[in-house]
Design a protein around this motif. Structure first.
Motif, mmCIF file in Angstrom:
data_model
loop_
_atom_site.group_PDB
_atom_site.id
_atom_site.type_symbol
_atom_site.label_atom_id
_atom_site.label_comp_id
_atom_site.label_asym_id
_atom_site.label_seq_id
_atom_site.Cartn_x
_atom_site.Cartn_y
_atom_site.Cartn_z
ATOM 1 N N LEU A 138 -28.864 118.256 -23.095
ATOM 2 C CA LEU A 138 -28.422 118.521 -24.463
ATOM 3 C C LEU A 138 -29.205 117.709 -25.492
ATOM 4 O O LEU A 138 -29.457 118.198 -26.591
ATOM 5 C CB LEU A 138 -26.928 118.214 -24.605
ATOM 6 C CG LEU A 138 -25.968 119.074 -23.782
ATOM 7 C CD1 LEU A 138 -24.534 118.609 -24.007
ATOM 8 C CD2 LEU A 138 -26.121 120.548 -24.130
ATOM 9 N N GLN A 147 -31.660 120.632 -17.375
ATOM 10 C CA GLN A 147 -31.734 122.040 -17.039
ATOM 11 C C GLN A 147 -32.691 122.169 -15.864
ATOM 12 O O GLN A 147 -33.795 121.632 -15.898
ATOM 13 C CB GLN A 147 -32.273 122.862 -18.219
ATOM 14 C CG GLN A 147 -31.433 122.792 -19.472
ATOM 15 C CD GLN A 147 -30.172 123.642 -19.401
ATOM 16 O OE1 GLN A 147 -29.872 124.263 -18.383
ATOM 17 N NE2 GLN A 147 -29.418 123.655 -20.469
ATOM 18 N N ARG A 179 -32.751 129.586 -22.674
ATOM 19 C CA ARG A 179 -33.491 129.329 -23.911
ATOM 20 C C ARG A 179 -32.835 130.056 -25.090
ATOM 21 O O ARG A 179 -32.617 129.463 -26.150
ATOM 22 C CB ARG A 179 -34.946 129.771 -23.746
ATOM 23 C CG ARG A 179 -35.753 128.903 -22.794
ATOM 24 C CD ARG A 179 -37.135 129.502 -22.521
ATOM 25 N NE ARG A 179 -37.916 129.662 -23.727
ATOM 26 C CZ ARG A 179 -38.717 128.739 -24.251
ATOM 27 N NH1 ARG A 179 -38.829 127.555 -23.657
ATOM 28 N NH2 ARG A 179 -39.410 128.972 -25.349
ATOM 29 N N HIS A 195 -29.587 128.517 -26.337
ATOM 30 C CA HIS A 195 -29.731 127.299 -27.126
ATOM 31 C C HIS A 195 -29.858 127.603 -28.613
ATOM 32 O O HIS A 195 -29.451 126.778 -29.449
ATOM 33 C CB HIS A 195 -30.942 126.497 -26.650
ATOM 34 C CG HIS A 195 -30.630 125.497 -25.586
ATOM 35 N ND1 HIS A 195 -30.242 124.214 -25.858
ATOM 36 C CD2 HIS A 195 -30.634 125.605 -24.242
ATOM 37 C CE1 HIS A 195 -30.018 123.560 -24.725
ATOM 38 N NE2 HIS A 195 -30.252 124.385 -23.735
ATOM 39 N N LEU A 249 -37.569 125.248 -29.013
ATOM 40 C CA LEU A 249 -37.308 125.447 -27.589
ATOM 41 C C LEU A 249 -38.428 124.871 -26.733
ATOM 42 O O LEU A 249 -38.171 124.276 -25.686
ATOM 43 C CB LEU A 249 -37.128 126.935 -27.305
ATOM 44 C CG LEU A 249 -35.831 127.547 -27.831
ATOM 45 C CD1 LEU A 249 -35.849 129.061 -27.657
ATOM 46 C CD2 LEU A 249 -34.616 126.949 -27.143
ATOM 47 N N HIS A 301 -37.772 121.197 -26.638
ATOM 48 C CA HIS A 301 -36.568 120.845 -25.888
ATOM 49 C C HIS A 301 -36.781 120.990 -24.385
ATOM 50 O O HIS A 301 -36.339 120.146 -23.598
ATOM 51 C CB HIS A 301 -35.408 121.737 -26.331
ATOM 52 C CG HIS A 301 -34.111 121.419 -25.654
ATOM 53 N ND1 HIS A 301 -33.213 120.498 -26.155
ATOM 54 C CD2 HIS A 301 -33.561 121.885 -24.495
ATOM 55 C CE1 HIS A 301 -32.168 120.409 -25.347
ATOM 56 N NE2 HIS A 301 -32.345 121.235 -24.334
#
Length: 355
Positions: A197, A229, A247, A250, A280, A283
């Motif tokens: 997260l 993940q 993805r 999110h 993304l 992340h």
């Protein structure tokens, strides 16, 4: 058990619910998935708490924990976590003390402070607009721990758990920030950080926890589990395809928290903006997604960066078979060395410092 140099694999599950698929199917698949994970040597299987979020089938972790513990025998089953401000500490203690009676020594109680839903849902759960009306989170947590601490015969407090705990149910603190790390360190609790997260906050939180840790009756030394993940497949291309729904979730979940997970095919049709794509890419750069070689590489980087004692794999992958395969490949990645371009071999076990 699949552990190398003190490093363990575990699962963090939100029980993803898919567009066009009944939520009941996701729940029933749990009873098939957990024994498969157990057979692969994973240490624990945790379930998160969410409310009024249709994409997640984990509104009642204690109920699901009992179901999974009944179909497994070696996995530790627990919460990742129970969101304590939503509950009365005594009731949580009673639930987990009862679970431990039926599954002695196999139950974990992970605790978080987030609402597990948006503000209106939090108000419905707490019946107040002031989450602090019954004391601070730290006070609630210490109250809960007190209820779960076995007492000597004849020393029964005025308010006690029934059935009385015969052993300590391990209590973990979950977090996404350095403040939770400080609380876990002060209380001497094992700490689980949600890297999946908040990857940007991982380093600071883990450093804070280790620097401030105070030995306790719960734990002599810092112990860290870090979530990521994890989507592993037989090729990088297949892993990217399976990771598509995560993805999109999110970014789509921020716009509409009532949306379900898209299937991989549906996710492929979603048109991302340039800013969403950039977010993304950043992340997921430190998450574990790919084919066998890429997963080994990313796992080695993860261990080297975090020094984690344990990885909590968050794997919301569409299809039971693909999900089991992802856990298989992750287990193999721990067992097999990473062959680098320089013809050397980098062992994940040697690339991490474990507390």
């Amino acid at each position: 058990m699949n552990e190398k140099a003190g490093f363990a694999l575990s699962v963090l599950d939100t029980v993803p619910v898919w567009n066009g698929v009944p939520a009941s199917r996701s729940l029933h698949e749990l009873l098939e998935l957990a024994p498969e994970v157990e057979g692969l040597g994973y240490r624990r299987y945790w379930l998160a708490e969410h409310h009024n979020m249709p994409a997640f089938g984990t509104s009642t972790p204690p109920v699901l924990i009992g179901q999974l513990a009944a179909v497994t025998s070696t996995l530790r089953i627990g919460s990742g976590g129970v969101m304590l401000p939503n509950h009365v500490p005594l009731v949580v203690a009673e639930q987990f003390a009862t679970l431990d009676v039926f599954h002695p020594g196999r139950i974990d109680l992970g605790i978080g402070r987030a609402p597990g839903g948006e503000p209106a849902t939090a108000r419905a759960l707490r019946r107040t607009g002031d989450p602090a009306h019954e004391g601070s989170f730290g006070e609630q947590l210490e109250e809960l721990i007190g209820y779960l601490t076995p007492t000597e015969s004849g020393d029964r407090p005025a308010v006690a758990v029934s059935p009385p705990p015969e052993r300590r149910v391990p209590v973990w603190l979950l977090g996404t920030s350095a403040s939770s790390a400080s609380l876990a360190a002060r209380l001497g609790l094992p700490y689980a950080f949600a890297h999946h997260l908040n990857p940007a906050g991982t380093d600071a939180a883990l450093a804070r926890y280790r620097e401030e840790f105070q030995p306790s009756e719960h734990l002599a030394h810092p112990y860290v589990a870090v979530s990521s993940q994890v989507v592993a497949a037989d090729t990088d291309e297949e892993a990217d395809w399976l990771a598509g729904p995560i993805r999109i979730a999110h970014v789509e979940g921020r716009i509409n928290p009532l949306t379900l997970f898209r299937t991989p095919g549906q996710a492929a049709q979603y048109e991302l903006t340039d800013s969403q794509r950039s977010y993304l890419d950043g992340h997921f750069a430190t998450q574990i997604v790919g084919g066998p070689q890429e997963v080994r590489r990313r796992l080695a980087e993860f261990r080297s960066r975090t020094g984690a004692d344990e990885l909590l794999a968050a794997t919301p992958v569409f299809g039971l078979e693909a999900r089991v395969r992802s856990f298989e490949l992750l287990a193999e990645a721990v067992d097999q060395p990473l062959v680098t371009a320089s013809s050397g071999a980098l062992s994940p076990a040697s690339s991490a410092s474990n507390s």
